[in-house]
Design a protein around this motif. Structure first.
Motif, PDB file in Angstrom:
ATOM      1  N   PHE A 477      18.996 -11.377  -5.278  1.00 18.86           N
ATOM      2  CA  PHE A 477      18.926 -10.461  -3.885  1.00 18.86           C
ATOM      3  C   PHE A 477      19.759  -9.541  -3.888  1.00 18.86           C
ATOM      4  N   ARG A 527      16.658 -11.380   4.616  1.00 21.48           N
ATOM      5  CA  ARG A 527      16.748 -11.508   3.170  1.00 21.48           C
ATOM      6  C   ARG A 527      17.403 -12.515   2.693  1.00 21.48           C
ATOM      7  N   PHE A 531      16.616 -15.828   0.272  1.00 21.28           N
ATOM      8  CA  PHE A 531      17.386 -16.135  -0.945  1.00 21.28           C
ATOM      9  C   PHE A 531      17.933 -17.461  -0.944  1.00 21.28           C
TER      10      PHE A 531
END
Length: 740
Positions: A477, A527, A531
């Motif tokens: 990430f 995001r 992750f």
């Protein structure tokens, strides 16, 4: 009024109040503690889960049961021979309170104007609440702006929320306004309930929150001691490195962060530093030195959060704001202990001048003001150093630099890998006898058992690097966050994706490298959640399972050392058994009290905690501390000491660096079972179905003269004892004299 022998910290919430504490009295008594240590009890913001946002000092919090509920709880605790220690908050209160409302309405003429540190500007105080183009609306005799309500008209002006307030606050939290408890009237008004409880004998001790925020901590503690009748008092003072609490602070000691970090260091292998720092720098691209990260973080938080404080200091000192900011960023401690009207202590002069040596020459006029200038400058500088350290180091740098995150603790030094046994013994000999000791608190970044797992990585850097490489190849990430994520995912395992995501969101916001509390990014945050969801599905738990035998040894060893070393040990709620919590609010989740152990680690930790606490009730907290040294090729592995006069009453032995010990034993062809290991005077380094032994036949420990009963197993020992015999079942041993 009884002085605590040991304490058990309970976090009160609207769902767990005085009645619930009373219900666990028998459990706590059986556990062995002498006192229940309560989070703040005064009336606070409705629904508050911590209580540090007091709104009314004249009332005990209604959500907990009020004064009646407190008295009933105290009676239930007393029936089990348990006393009470209170957490008190003298430095600040919530801005929504009757006294501050009076100040906003009446200005300097308010009878409560002396309660608060206010920087009046034309008879008005700046309130940082504006955040959009919406205009405040007059509604009768009040002014409304979104959820905010103010008197109309009033002695205030609304400013942009980023500007900073016209009053001293707690750190950068503008909803917590500083109190002037140096004023005797303010002191007694804000402590009336506390003094009443002390006078009635319902409370035996006090924990003072954030003394560094006070104008005069020494004077406050003197007045508190005199009015409390000498009640046991400890202060939440963060000490850095070799810094020690001033001898003239009239209290028993600190709440124990300096103890936590040294106990933690005992179980970290210095040999792991170079490979772990190399791994960290390779994965993150960050420098291998912590110092520049700290310097940068402190400069950033000063610019982001403390502009109002810097400007006020600059005006008072007649110096440029840039010079003020530069010296604040260079200060290495939370306070330099100058007192207005007194010559600065030589140690304080050295601290400030050493900080100035790393600054430009432009700071020198400000240095003179800080050391020898007006009272206001000396006081305000002291009160600002703490917030800059807390926000710059605790809440920023520790989230940016983390080769081994068990070292990233409040007051800790993440580039100090390991504490030697001789250094630990020397530290213990200098401890105040009634100071508090701790391993976990409501403010620690990770619970003690999470840190126990992480400490193992210092002994297995190669295996750890391989595992991280595998996981990173599957899911990645943000390079500045991923390595912290893998450490905490492994060490807090098992953990849900939601809990893990909430931790990482806080970590990212505190680091302030991609997002922050004031600069969110919905795309980044989504995001991050993606992750987290993917990461928890990887076989990270397999690595955790492989190291848990060693982590258990670290956990039990740290627990025994903390409970038996000098001081008054505190157990944070739930940590009498395993607890794999991360930073708040994760570590303030509800606890199920009185639960049965569900693992060998649980059972062993509960046994160690219970036996040690019960023994402490038979042992004077001020009992002498005597280091015991092992002999033999594995002498680095035990940490051992005796407590008590001649002859001593108790002996504690813990195993450290268990991976290295395991490899040493394997190289010597040690047998695989506990009984064989004991017979052969060698080591059993892997846990069996019910046993875990860590020892070495060639290494012995000489016990003080007498006969000793091992409280965890019932074994009896005397004289020179092979460690494999003493540690035949657990990686720790707790002995009490059998011939007293």
């Amino acid at each position: 009024m009884s002085r605590p022998v040991s304490t058990y910290r309970v976090q009160l919430t609207p769902d767990f109040g005085f009645a619930q504490v009373g219900e666990i009295a028998a459990y706590l008594r059986d556990l062995g503690v002498s006192h229940v240590f309560l989070s703040p009890i005064l009336q606070a913001t409705p629904g508050s889960l911590h209580g540090y946002d007091v709104t009314d000092h004249s009332r005990i919090r209604a959500e907990f049961g009020g004064a009646k509920g407190f008295r009933e709880m105290a009676e239930q605790l007393a029936a089990q021979d348990l006393g009470i220690v209170l957490d008190i908050v003298p430095n600040h209160m919530n801005t929504i309170n009757a006294q501050f409302w009076s100040v906003l309405a009446e200005g300097p003429a308010s009878p409560y104007a002396a309660w608060f540190d206010i920087d009046w500007d034309g008879g008005k105080v700046a309130l940082p609440v504006l955040g959009d183009d919406v205009e405040p609306v007059v509604d009768g005799d009040v002014l409304r702006y979104h959820e905010h309500v103010f008197p109309h008209p009033g002695h205030y002006r609304l400013v942009d929320w980023r500007q900073g307030p016209g009053y001293r606050r707690f750190f950068d939290v503008s909803t917590l306004i500083g109190l002037r408890v140096e004023d005797p009237e303010v002191l007694f008004a804000t402590h009336e309930v506390i003094f009443w409880l002390l006078d009635e004998g319902l409370v035996d001790g006090l924990r003072v929150d954030h003394p560094d925020g006070l104008a005069d901590p020494r004077g406050y503690l003197e007045r508190l001691r005199a009015r409390s009748g000498g009640a046991w008092t400890v202060v939440e003072k963060i000490l850095i490195g070799d810094e020690r609490l001033p001898e003239d602070w009239d209290c028993e000691g600190t709440t124990g962060y300096e103890v936590l970090n040294r106990v933690n260091g005992l179980f970290v292998d210095p040999a792991g530093e170079a490979p772990l720092v190399e791994l960290f720098t390779r994965l993150t691209g960050l420098p291998g030195d912590f110092r520049p990260v700290v310097a940068q973080a402190k400069r950033e938080v000063i610019e982001l959060f403390f502009g109002a404080e810097v400007r006020r200091l600059a005006r008072a000192a007649g110096c440029a704001p840039a010079a003020v900011a530069e010296l604040l960023a260079a200060m290495p401690v939370y306070r330099a202990y100058m007192v207005p009207g007194e010559p600065p202590p030589p140690a304080s002069v050295e601290i400030v001048e050493r900080a100035a040596d790393s600054c430009s020459p432009a700071v020198q006029p400000f240095v003179q003001q800080v050391l020898y200038g007006p009272d206001d400058v000396i006081t305000r500088f002291q009160q600002t150093c703490g917030p800059v350290m807390a926000k710059g180091v605790e809440d920023t740098a520790l989230y940016r630099w983390f080769p081994l995150s068990c070292l990233n603790e409040v007051g800790g030094d993440p580039d100090l890998f390991g504490v030697s046994v001789p250094d630990f013994h020397a530290f213990c000999r200098d401890l105040r006898p009634y100071t508090m000791t701790t391993l976990s608190t409501h403010d620690t970044k990770r619970s003690e058992d999470v840190r126990a797992r992480l400490a193992v990585l210092s002994e297995l850097p190669g295996e750890w690097a391989e595992a991280v490489s595998e996981w990173s190849a599957a899911v990645s990430f943000d390079p500045r966050l991923d390595y912290l994520a893998w450490q905490n995912l492994m060490a807090a395992w098992p953990i849900s994706g939601e809990r893990f995501a909430e931790y990482l969101l806080k970590a990212a916001r505190e680091a302030k490298t991609s997002i922050s509390w004031i600069n969110p990014d919905q795309g980044y945050e989504q995001r991050l959640r993606d992750f987290s969801s993917a990461a928890v599905k990887l076989p990270v738990g397999e690595f955790t399972e492989r190291i848990d035998a060693f982590a258990m040894a670290n956990s039990l060893g740290a627990k025994l050392v903390q409970l038996m070393m000098p001081g008054v040990p505190d157990v944070y709620q739930g940590n009498e058994m395993t607890d794999f919590s991360l930073v708040d609010p994760d570590n303030r989740r509800p606890v199920t009290f009185g639960r049965s152990p569900v693992s060998r680690w649980d059972a062993a930790k509960l046994a160690v905690t219970t036996q040690a606490l019960r023994l402490r009730r038979r042992l004077d907290p001020a009992a002498p501390y005597t280091p015991l040294l092992a002999e033999g090729e594995a002498a680095e592995h035990p940490i051992a000491f005796a407590r008590g006069d001649e002859p001593p009453r108790a002996v504690a032995v813990a195993t450290r660096l268990p991976v290295r010990l395991a490899r040493r034993a394997q190289a010597a062809g040690a047998p695989a079972t506990g009984s064989q290991a004991a017979d052969a005077q060698t080591a059993d380094v892997w846990p069996g179905e019910r046993e875990m032994c860590l020892g070495w036949g060639g290494t012995t420990l000489t016990l003080p003269t007498g006969t000793w009963r091992e409280l965890l197993t019932g074994g009896v020992f005397t004289g020179r004892v092979p460690l494999a015999h003493l540690l035949a079942r657990y990686p720790v041993a707790l002995l009490e004299r059998h011939d007293l």
